[in-house]
Design a protein around this motif. Structure first.
Motif, PDB file in Angstrom:
ATOM      1  N   TRP A 177       0.845  -1.205   0.000  1.00 16.93           N
ATOM      2  CA  TRP A 177       0.000   0.000   0.000  1.00 16.93           C
ATOM      3  C   TRP A 177       0.876   1.249   0.000  1.00 16.93           C
ATOM      4  O   TRP A 177       0.596   2.199  -0.733  1.00 16.93           O
ATOM      5  CB  TRP A 177      -0.913  -0.012   1.224  1.00 16.93           C
ATOM      6  N   VAL A 232       0.629   4.036  -2.986  1.00 20.31           N
ATOM      7  CA  VAL A 232      -0.051   5.298  -2.679  1.00 20.31           C
ATOM      8  C   VAL A 232       0.916   6.427  -2.307  1.00 20.31           C
ATOM      9  O   VAL A 232       0.626   7.595  -2.581  1.00 20.31           O
ATOM     10  CB  VAL A 232      -1.077   5.070  -1.544  1.00 20.31           C
ATOM     11  N   TRP A 240      -9.668   3.229  -5.253  1.00 22.69           N
ATOM     12  CA  TRP A 240      -9.223   3.410  -3.870  1.00 22.69           C
ATOM     13  C   TRP A 240      -7.826   4.022  -3.833  1.00 22.69           C
ATOM     14  O   TRP A 240      -7.530   4.892  -2.990  1.00 22.69           O
ATOM     15  CB  TRP A 240      -9.228   2.086  -3.120  1.00 22.69           C
ATOM     16  N   ALA A 261      -6.860   7.695  -2.203  1.00 27.18           N
ATOM     17  CA  ALA A 261      -5.844   7.867  -1.156  1.00 27.18           C
ATOM     18  C   ALA A 261      -4.800   8.899  -1.569  1.00 27.18           C
ATOM     19  O   ALA A 261      -4.391   9.742  -0.761  1.00 27.18           O
ATOM     20  CB  ALA A 261      -5.185   6.527  -0.854  1.00 27.18           C
ATOM     21  N   CYS A 305      -6.275  12.338  -1.284  1.00 28.58           N
ATOM     22  CA  CYS A 305      -6.350  12.749   0.122  1.00 28.58           C
ATOM     23  C   CYS A 305      -5.002  13.270   0.600  1.00 28.58           C
ATOM     24  O   CYS A 305      -4.929  14.278   1.310  1.00 28.58           O
ATOM     25  CB  CYS A 305      -6.810  11.581   0.991  1.00 28.58           C
ATOM     26  N   TYR A 353       0.537   8.029  -9.967  1.00 27.59           N
ATOM     27  CA  TYR A 353      -0.004   6.811  -9.360  1.00 27.59           C
ATOM     28  C   TYR A 353      -0.338   5.790 -10.451  1.00 27.59           C
ATOM     29  O   TYR A 353       0.027   4.616 -10.352  1.00 27.59           O
ATOM     30  CB  TYR A 353      -1.254   7.107  -8.535  1.00 27.59           C
TER      31      TYR A 353
END
Length: 233
Positions: free
Chosen positions: A88, A92, A157, A161, A164, A211
């Motif tokens: 993760w 991210v 997702w 992320a 954010c 990303y």
């Protein structure tokens, strides 16, 4: 067989980040004494992200060696959690933020270095440290991607992320300006308020693009049947 084991590469990269962070924090720079300190700079935040990420990679390597041959399901479960967290972070934070820092810094630097890295900083930051903060980040993270298979989350997702994180840093930058009256980066001082909104929006899109590029690159490296895989777990 790899010329240098991936475990050794990770330890070397982790030590290099420790060295860069220690040298950076030791600099006697006026900006470090103002509100927010080093934490108002995305470069420093990225260095911390990379150090934590590679620290986690080394922890997984050590844990894998210690549990090798064991039959403890609890240890395997904890190791899988660490691997999930590592994947993760790669997807991210480590890859998109690292690539974003390298791309935006050198793009602005080549256009007009005073927009992002005024010549005054040459009196404080040696060239090797500048490249350690703004150049080697990308090859280091690509080496990790090439030597270890990382499982990406769903694109929606993952992008949520990343957005954010980007929004959080934008709000933090605006808060620092609210408190001090000074923008973190000179480029923000030179553009109008509406242009700043556009600038922040474009930068958010750019980090999202990185990303997706990271996801594509990871898939290209590991999903090609003709590509020789290097075991990373």
């Amino acid at each position: 067989m790899a010329l240098i084991p991936s475990q050794v590469l990770r330890v070397a990269i982790l030590l290099s980040y420790f060295s860069i962070l220690c040298h950076y924090k030791a600099l006697d720079m006026p900006a470090h004494q103002t509100y927010g300190g080093s934490w108002k700079f995305l470069t420093f935040i990225d260095l911390v992200i990379q150090a934590v990420f590679f620290g986690l990679c080394v922890l997984i390597d050590v844990s894998s060696l210690l549990t090798k041959g064991g039959d403890s399901r609890e240890q395997e479960r904890q190791l899988r959690k660490l691997i999930g967290l590592r994947d993760w972070m790669m997807a991210v934070l480590a890859f998109p933020v690292g690539a974003f820092v390298v791309f935006t810094f050198w793009s602005l630097y080549l256009y007009d270095r005073d927009l992002v890295y005024p010549r005054l900083l040459d009196n404080f930051i040696p060239q090797w440290l500048n490249h350690g903060m703004h150049t080697t980040v990308l090859p280091f993270i690509i080496i990790e991607m090439r030597t270890t298979h990382h499982r990406y989350p769903s694109r929606s997702w993952g992008l949520a992320a990343v957005c954010c994180f980007g929004l959080g840093y934008i709000l933090w930058t605006c808060w620092v300006h609210q408190v001090t009256g000074v923008w973190v980066y000179p480029v923000l001082e030179r553009i109008a308020p509406l242009a700043r909104v556009l600038f922040f929006s474009v930068m958010t899109v750019v980090i999202c693009v990185f990303y997706v590029l990271g996801e594509i690159l990871n898939s290209y490296i590991w999903d090609q049947p003709h590509t020789e895989k290097v075991k990373g777990e």
